[in-house]
Write an enzyme that holds these catalytic residues in place. Structure first.
Site, mmCIF file in Angstrom:
data_model
loop_
_atom_site.group_PDB
_atom_site.id
_atom_site.type_symbol
_atom_site.label_atom_id
_atom_site.label_comp_id
_atom_site.label_asym_id
_atom_site.label_seq_id
_atom_site.Cartn_x
_atom_site.Cartn_y
_atom_site.Cartn_z
ATOM 1 C CE LYS A 197 -1.857 2.481 3.323
ATOM 2 N NZ LYS A 197 -1.633 3.785 2.799
ATOM 3 C CD GLU A 271 13.262 3.643 8.150
ATOM 4 O OE1 GLU A 271 13.265 4.311 9.014
ATOM 5 O OE2 GLU A 271 13.175 3.994 6.779
ATOM 6 C CB CYS A 305 12.572 8.500 8.655
ATOM 7 S SG CYS A 305 13.480 7.545 7.562
ATOM 8 C CD GLU A 401 10.601 11.649 12.367
ATOM 9 O OE1 GLU A 401 9.438 11.022 12.810
ATOM 10 O OE2 GLU A 401 11.133 11.139 11.692
#
Lengths: 495, 291
Positions: A197, A271, A305, A401
């Site tokens: 997806k 991840e 990331c 983040e």
């Protein structure tokens, strides 16, 4: 004290400042259909419930296409197609499997510019990046893993390691095609079949990849692409006939997937997020470091990331580095992502822009905010490159983040302090070290709790080099011989 | 002729945390019996607080242990085997009593356990070479990947194999530089505490290996949910549903070595450093090349 970048009292008669002429890449290189179905069992099919959603261009908010919304029954169908294909795909000789992957790599190279334009339109990132990084690296991943398909006896997992079965893969919107390649190439090379997806805001390159699978004559059902949002993803990761789950995305969603599949035999690799420290010592090659800092956080609008979002500068060069950084940031060009001279493209979505805006607003009370003067386009989602100085470790902008073009600057005095600050985070995906002292690089690399350490460079990726995190940045590796283990049955721990 | 019968001096079995032998802070103990159900000793019944203390000790010891040279860690672990060798008879008697096996079988078991320490000690400076790589990246960069210890690891020891199984789980975790909080077999905890005495008289730094006795189902959830534990080995839950532990472990993305369907025999070492690598992270380091 005024920085050179903002000091206009003395006219600079030496450095010429020429305007750039527009240099747009040809948009018509990418053909976008008005509607896209789901790619299941080798063909595009309509979703069972007929739902759909729009994907737009984040740089203009222009409607690009209507994409099918996959529900649980569509996921069932895709998993069934992958299961059916697994029997013959996993038994196919490795050399033959590998040749399919080589074909895919070549097709991606042949259609590279088309993919680059499409990705830039759907994602908002500059064409310079899709053309030079996303697409060629995606092709390289298929080429690299193609060669593994008939050499798995040397993967370090014993003779004739076995594939796991059907892999359910959910990927993010920051590198749509590249993350697809990171997921699909190793899965296929090791004999698994895939239900993938793409992110709901960036489905188009995955759907074009489905066409590449057709051109490569890949057996039906080996790769299935279903589009949708979080619910579709959860239907895949929780599907009882999925043997392996691979997810790249936020730490919060990664944890929820780990909980969702607890108690099952599904294998999992994650991840997840990061808050990387980019550490600059006073003996660093400063000009190179400036380029590395800029590349570390402003590459892909900071939607990375492993972005170097915390700059740790040794105290005695702090002001020098910040001044030079500001001067460099003033030269960055923000605007039309299809323009070949653009450095900073659009933020991927209104939702992401809102998140960045909120965190930056919180940051205003925690540090001193600075951005170069730059005009933001009227339409689309944009955020100027932003720097915060005087930030403390406990600040939200230094610990959460942001996933945007926002850099927090902190300082340190000793290598021990740099290590302590760098490791003071639940994340552990990457880190950067800038110094000309070799012994210090190696000592720092030992101390940093991060899966990837870039020394005197940043944001380098290669299919031969394993990538993945420590701690809450996830587990498992992608790329290299280490990455194969994620898609092969683990040998028994005891004989 | 009347030989005065001498009353044995019985041992008090305690926990092993941070290199010391504390009682459980809870003051609790539980009865340990042999395979015939006869009373052998009271073992300390570790508590939530004991788990937390053990994690603090393990975290404190981790950087130093991981920072020791691989050669040094190998020698320290080999030294454990040396100390155990001198206590073979004691271990065999305890294993025989705990597991209800013959003296001969127990002795063979202890020998295999000692040999397993030696086997893992020898891996200390080799698994990095087996699992590490230099990566031929497409650019002018030096690029290497090497396995490193993940940090602090919780281990649930096998329930049946009280010494060999425990060492087969424990040794591969610590050899790479991890520190460990180990929960012993609930009903067969005594050989583990004798092992702690061997550890305390070898050169393993305090805090590197922490051993808790008690009720497995009371201690494991605390370890699974602890945010300063990086990984958990569920081997001791062989054949048991570990869904709740796995859900708790997701809170800080712990690495999990899942429970096997049945408890292995542990008679021969695994074919390679697999258990070591299950508790390692791959670290990749890049540096440009240039004139």
């Amino acid at each position: 004290m005024t920085s050179p970048a903002t000091d206009h009292s003395v006219p600079d008669l030496i450095t010429p400042s020429w305007e750039y002429a527009p240099a747009p890449e040809a948009r018509e290189l990418a053909t976008i259909r008005s509607h896209y179905g789901l790619f299941i069992g080798g063909e595009f099919v309509d979703p069972a419930e007929g739902g759909g959603f729009a994907t737009i261009s984040p740089s203009t908010e222009e409607h690009l296409a209507e994409v099918a919304l996959a529900t649980a029954s569509d996921v069932d169908r895709a998993v069934a197609a992958a299961r059916k294909a697994f029997g013959s795909w996993s038994k196919l000789a490795g050399a033959e499997r590998g040749k399919y992957l080589f074909r895919i790599a070549r097709l991606l190279q042949e259609r590279a510019r088309e993919f680059a334009v499409l990705e830039t339109l759907d994602n908002g990132k500059p064409i310079r990046e899709t053309r030079d990084v996303d697409v060629p690296t995606a092709a390289a991943h298929f080429f690299y893993h193609a060669g593994w398909a008939d050499k798995l006896d040397w993967a370090g997992l014993g003779a004739s390691p076995q594939p796991l079965g059907v892999a359910g893969q959910v990927i993010p919107w920051n590198f749509p095609l590249l993350m697809l390649a990171w997921k699909i190439a190793p899965a296929l090379a090791t004999g698994n079949t895939v239900v993938l997806k793409p992110a709901e805001t960036t489905p188009l390159s995955a759907l074009l990849f489905a066409e590449v699978c057709q051109q490569a004559d890949l057996p039906a059902g080996v790769v299935n692409i279903v589009t949708g949002a979080g619910e579709t993803g959860a239907a895949i990761t929780g599907h009882p006939d999925v043997d392996k789950v691979a997810f790249t995305g936020s730490t919060a969603v990664g944890k929820s997937i780990a909980r969702q599949i607890a108690g099952t035999d599904k294998r999992l690799t994650l991840e997840l997020g990061g808050k990387a420290a980019n550490i600059v010592f006073d003996d660093a090659p400063i000009e190179q470091a400036i380029e590395g800092i800029v590349d570390g956080i402003f590459f892909n609008q900071g939607h990375v990331c492993c972005a170097g979002s915390r700059l740790l500068v040794q105290e005695n060069v702090h002001d020098l580095v910040v001044d030079k950084l500001k001067a460099r940031l003033a030269t960055l060009r923000l605007g039309d992502p299809l323009d070949k001279n653009t450095d900073i493209g659009a933020i991927n979505s209104a939702e992401q822009l809102e998140r960045i805006t909120a965190l930056v607003a919180a940051g205003e009370t925690e540090g001193e905010r600075w951005s170069p003067s730059c005009e933001l386009p009227d339409a689309g989602f944009w955020f100027a490159p932003t720097l915060f100085t005087g930030v403390s470790q406990s600040s939200r902008i230094a610990s959460e983040e942001i996933f945007g073009p926002v850099l927090s600057v902190l300082s340190f005095r000793t290598p021990d302090e740099a290590v302590a600050k760098a490791n003071n985070t639940p994340y552990g995906l990457s880190a950067g070290v800038w110094t000309e002292k070799g012994s210090r690089i190696l000592w720092m690399a030992d101390q940093l709790k991060a899966g990837v350490v870039w020394a005197n460079t940043f944001n380098r990726f290669d299919p031969t080099s394993p990538f993945g995190g420590y701690k809450e940045s996830g587990f498992g590796r992608e790329g290299g011989i280490q990455g194969l283990a994620a898609y092969l049955a683990a040998p028994d721990m005891e004989a | 002729m009347m030989a005065a019968t001498r009353l044995a001096v019985n041992k008090t079995y305690k926990l092993y945390v941070g290199g010391s032998f504390p009682r459980s802070e809870s003051g609790r103990s539980y009865e340990v019996t042999d395979d015939k159900g006869r009373f052998v000793a009271n073992a300390a019944r570790g508590s939530r607080k004991d788990v937390r203390d053990a994690v603090v000790a393990a975290r404190k010891a981790q950087a130093g242990w991981a920072g020791a040279t691989a050669y040094n860690r190998g020698q320290v672990l080999y030294r454990v085997a040396e100390i155990m060798e001198g206590r073979r008879a004691q271990f065999a008697a305890e294993v025989a009593a705990a597991e209800g096996i013959s003296d001969k079988k127990a002795a063979a078991n202890v020998d295999a356990a000692i040999d397993r320490w030696v086997w893992y000690a020898g891996w200390s400076d080799k698994f990095q070479a087996v699992a590490g790589t230099t990566n031929p990246v497409a650019g002018p960069y030096f690029d290497i990947s090497t396995p490193e210890p993940t940090g602090v690891v919780a281990a649930i020891a096998p329930q049946d194999s009280s010494l060999l199984g425990l060492i087969a789980v424990l040794a591969p975790i610590v050899v790479s530089g991890n520190t460990v909080i180990l929960v012993t077999s609930q009903t067969r905890p005594l050989p583990a505490i004798t092992l702690a005495e061997a550890l305390a008289t070898s050169d393993v730094p305090g805090g590197v290996i922490n051993i808790l006795t008690g009720h497995t189902d009371e201690l494991s959830p605390v370890l699974a949910a602890h945010l300063d534990v990086n990984a958990i080995d569920l081997t001791g839950y062989a054949g048991t549903d570990t869904t709740e532990l796995t859900v708790a472990a997701a809170d800080n993305v712990k690495r999990i070595l899942p429970a096997p369907a049945t408890e292995p025999a542990f008679l021969t070492p695994p074919p390679g450093p697999r258990r070591i690598l299950a508790f390692c992270e791959t670290k990749t380091v890049w540096h440009p090349k240039g004139r």
